[in-house]
Scaffold this motif. Structure first.
Motif, PDB file in Angstrom:
ATOM      1  N   MET A  27      -7.636 -14.927  12.885  1.00  0.00           N
ATOM      2  CA  MET A  27      -6.682 -13.976  13.448  1.00  0.00           C
ATOM      3  C   MET A  27      -5.922 -13.317  12.301  1.00  0.00           C
ATOM      4  N   PHE A  28      -5.711 -12.011  12.399  1.00  0.00           N
ATOM      5  CA  PHE A  28      -4.936 -11.301  11.390  1.00  0.00           C
ATOM      6  C   PHE A  28      -4.232 -10.107  12.022  1.00  0.00           C
ATOM      7  N   ILE A  29      -3.215  -9.620  11.308  1.00  0.00           N
ATOM      8  CA  ILE A  29      -2.510  -8.395  11.692  1.00  0.00           C
ATOM      9  C   ILE A  29      -2.488  -7.478  10.478  1.00  0.00           C
ATOM     10  N   THR A  30      -2.345  -6.187  10.724  1.00  0.00           N
ATOM     11  CA  THR A  30      -2.229  -5.211   9.644  1.00  0.00           C
ATOM     12  C   THR A  30      -0.809  -4.671   9.649  1.00  0.00           C
ATOM     13  N   VAL A  31      -0.157  -4.722   8.492  1.00  0.00           N
ATOM     14  CA  VAL A  31       1.213  -4.221   8.355  1.00  0.00           C
ATOM     15  C   VAL A  31       1.186  -2.985   7.472  1.00  0.00           C
ATOM     16  N   LYS A  32       1.693  -1.871   8.028  1.00  0.00           N
ATOM     17  CA  LYS A  32       1.774  -0.612   7.287  1.00  0.00           C
ATOM     18  C   LYS A  32       3.183  -0.448   6.729  1.00  0.00           C
ATOM     19  N   TYR A  33       3.261   0.087   5.499  1.00  0.00           N
ATOM     20  CA  TYR A  33       4.545   0.281   4.837  1.00  0.00           C
ATOM     21  C   TYR A  33       4.378   1.272   3.688  1.00  0.00           C
ATOM     22  N   GLY A  34       5.500   1.692   3.109  1.00  0.00           N
ATOM     23  CA  GLY A  34       5.476   2.551   1.920  1.00  0.00           C
ATOM     24  C   GLY A  34       4.764   3.871   2.145  1.00  0.00           C
ATOM     25  N   GLU A  35       4.036   4.305   1.124  1.00  0.00           N
ATOM     26  CA  GLU A  35       3.297   5.566   1.187  1.00  0.00           C
ATOM     27  C   GLU A  35       1.899   5.318   1.737  1.00  0.00           C
ATOM     28  N   ASN A  36       1.817   5.058   3.021  1.00  0.00           N
ATOM     29  CA  ASN A  36       0.543   4.798   3.716  1.00  0.00           C
ATOM     30  C   ASN A  36      -0.197   3.585   3.177  1.00  0.00           C
ATOM     31  N   ARG A  37       0.537   2.570   2.733  1.00  0.00           N
ATOM     32  CA  ARG A  37      -0.073   1.327   2.276  1.00  0.00           C
ATOM     33  C   ARG A  37      -0.172   0.369   3.451  1.00  0.00           C
ATOM     34  N   GLU A  38      -1.109  -0.550   3.378  1.00  0.00           N
ATOM     35  CA  GLU A  38      -1.240  -1.558   4.425  1.00  0.00           C
ATOM     36  C   GLU A  38      -1.755  -2.862   3.835  1.00  0.00           C
ATOM     37  N   GLU A  39      -1.351  -3.963   4.456  1.00  0.00           N
ATOM     38  CA  GLU A  39      -1.743  -5.306   4.024  1.00  0.00           C
ATOM     39  C   GLU A  39      -2.128  -6.115   5.250  1.00  0.00           C
ATOM     40  N   LEU A  40      -3.027  -7.073   5.057  1.00  0.00           N
ATOM     41  CA  LEU A  40      -3.429  -7.992   6.120  1.00  0.00           C
ATOM     42  C   LEU A  40      -2.639  -9.292   5.992  1.00  0.00           C
ATOM     43  N   PHE A  41      -2.232  -9.847   7.150  1.00  0.00           N
ATOM     44  CA  PHE A  41      -1.496 -11.105   7.167  1.00  0.00           C
ATOM     45  C   PHE A  41      -2.016 -11.981   8.301  1.00  0.00           C
ATOM     46  N   ASN A  42      -1.910 -13.290   8.102  1.00  0.00           N
ATOM     47  CA  ASN A  42      -2.277 -14.261   9.114  1.00  0.00           C
ATOM     48  C   ASN A  42      -0.995 -14.679   9.843  1.00  0.00           C
ATOM     49  N   PRO A  43      -0.847 -14.339  11.122  1.00  0.00           N
ATOM     50  CA  PRO A  43       0.373 -14.670  11.856  1.00  0.00           C
ATOM     51  C   PRO A  43       0.386 -16.078  12.462  1.00  0.00           C
ATOM     52  N   ASN A  44      -0.620 -16.893  12.139  1.00  0.00           N
ATOM     53  CA  ASN A  44      -0.692 -18.231  12.696  1.00  0.00           C
ATOM     54  C   ASN A  44       0.212 -19.183  11.888  1.00  0.00           C
ATOM     55  N   CYS A  45       1.522 -18.883  11.927  1.00  0.00           N
ATOM     56  CA  CYS A  45       2.520 -19.686  11.218  1.00  0.00           C
ATOM     57  C   CYS A  45       3.892 -19.370  11.821  1.00  0.00           C
ATOM     58  N   LEU A  46       4.915 -20.050  11.347  1.00  0.00           N
ATOM     59  CA  LEU A  46       6.267 -19.740  11.804  1.00  0.00           C
ATOM     60  C   LEU A  46       6.635 -18.323  11.373  1.00  0.00           C
ATOM     61  N   THR A  47       7.377 -17.619  12.203  1.00  0.00           N
ATOM     62  CA  THR A  47       7.760 -16.236  11.871  1.00  0.00           C
ATOM     63  C   THR A  47       8.567 -16.182  10.575  1.00  0.00           C
ATOM     64  N   LYS A  48       9.344 -17.214  10.311  1.00  0.00           N
ATOM     65  CA  LYS A  48      10.129 -17.277   9.067  1.00  0.00           C
ATOM     66  C   LYS A  48       9.202 -17.186   7.855  1.00  0.00           C
ATOM     67  N   LEU A  49       8.096 -17.935   7.890  1.00  0.00           N
ATOM     68  CA  LEU A  49       7.140 -17.915   6.780  1.00  0.00           C
ATOM     69  C   LEU A  49       6.397 -16.588   6.699  1.00  0.00           C
ATOM     70  N   LEU A  50       6.020 -16.057   7.857  1.00  0.00           N
ATOM     71  CA  LEU A  50       5.309 -14.770   7.884  1.00  0.00           C
ATOM     72  C   LEU A  50       6.179 -13.661   7.291  1.00  0.00           C
ATOM     73  N   LEU A  51       7.425 -13.574   7.729  1.00  0.00           N
ATOM     74  CA  LEU A  51       8.324 -12.523   7.223  1.00  0.00           C
ATOM     75  C   LEU A  51       8.590 -12.699   5.730  1.00  0.00           C
ATOM     76  N   SER A  52       8.710 -13.926   5.275  1.00  0.00           N
ATOM     77  CA  SER A  52       8.915 -14.198   3.847  1.00  0.00           C
ATOM     78  C   SER A  52       7.701 -13.742   3.037  1.00  0.00           C
ATOM     79  N   HIS A  53       6.501 -14.037   3.524  1.00  0.00           N
ATOM     80  CA  HIS A  53       5.275 -13.630   2.836  1.00  0.00           C
ATOM     81  C   HIS A  53       5.117 -12.107   2.843  1.00  0.00           C
ATOM     82  N   ILE A  54       5.495 -11.471   3.960  1.00  0.00           N
ATOM     83  CA  ILE A  54       5.433 -10.004   4.045  1.00  0.00           C
ATOM     84  C   ILE A  54       6.363  -9.384   3.005  1.00  0.00           C
ATOM     85  N   LYS A  55       7.583  -9.919   2.874  1.00  0.00           N
ATOM     86  CA  LYS A  55       8.528  -9.377   1.885  1.00  0.00           C
ATOM     87  C   LYS A  55       7.987  -9.519   0.470  1.00  0.00           C
TER      88      LYS A  55
END
Length: 171
Positions: free
Chosen positions: A1-29
């Protein structure tokens, strides 16, 4: 399972949301190079916030869908008329100009109780008028400069009047 997060100047990254939201948001930052002191959030492409920042000890998979494309947001607090309001700012370039997206993201809510101060012509005493949820107005005097306050005027509905009225020995 993965999600795509868009940010900045049309940049995007893949993340695995199968974790606590605290950890996901920390990894996204960390991965999106956002300062660790910032509060971030995710929203779908229509501007509906996922409210992960309020559910830090829940699994992120409860709030996002598999392969969902999400927009990175910064969470800001805005104080308006002595009331704190959460405002979401999109971190994807160009999304701040999308009226539909921003309208869904930060809806303008009409307050349920509106308070207005007006002066009466009779004795120039300020009267506080408060509109209740059902549209009725209730009035009460504001505190006078001398420290004396008049009792509040309360509007009772018919059923409440019957229960409060003395029955003078009648049944």
């Amino acid at each position: 399972m993965f999600i795509t997060v868009k940010y900045g100047e049309n940049r995007e990254e893949l993340f695995n949301p199968n974790c606590l939201t605290k950890l996901l948001l920390s990894h996204i930052k960390k991965k999106c190079e956002i300062d660790s002191s910032e509060v971030v959030e995710l929203a779908d492409e229509n501007g509906h916030a996922k409210n992960l920042h309020r559910n830090l000890l829940e699994y992120a998979t409860e709030f996002v869908k598999e392969r969902e494309i999400l927009i990175l947001l910064r969470v800001e607090k805005e104080i308006e008329a002595e009331e704190e309001r959460t405002v979401f700012v999109p971190l994807l370039e160009g999304k701040e100009d999308d009226e539909e997206f921003c309208g869904n993201l930060n809806p303008i809510t009409k307050p349920t109780n509106t308070t207005k101060v007006r002066r009466t012509t009779k004795n120039k005493q300020p009267i506080l008028t408060q509109l209740e949820d059902d549209g009725r107005a209730s009035k009460s005097s504001l505190k006078k400069p001398g420290g004396v306050q008049k009792p509040k005027t309360v509007t009772l509905q018919k059923q409440q009047r019957k229960t409060l009225a003395p029955n003078n020995g009648k049944k």
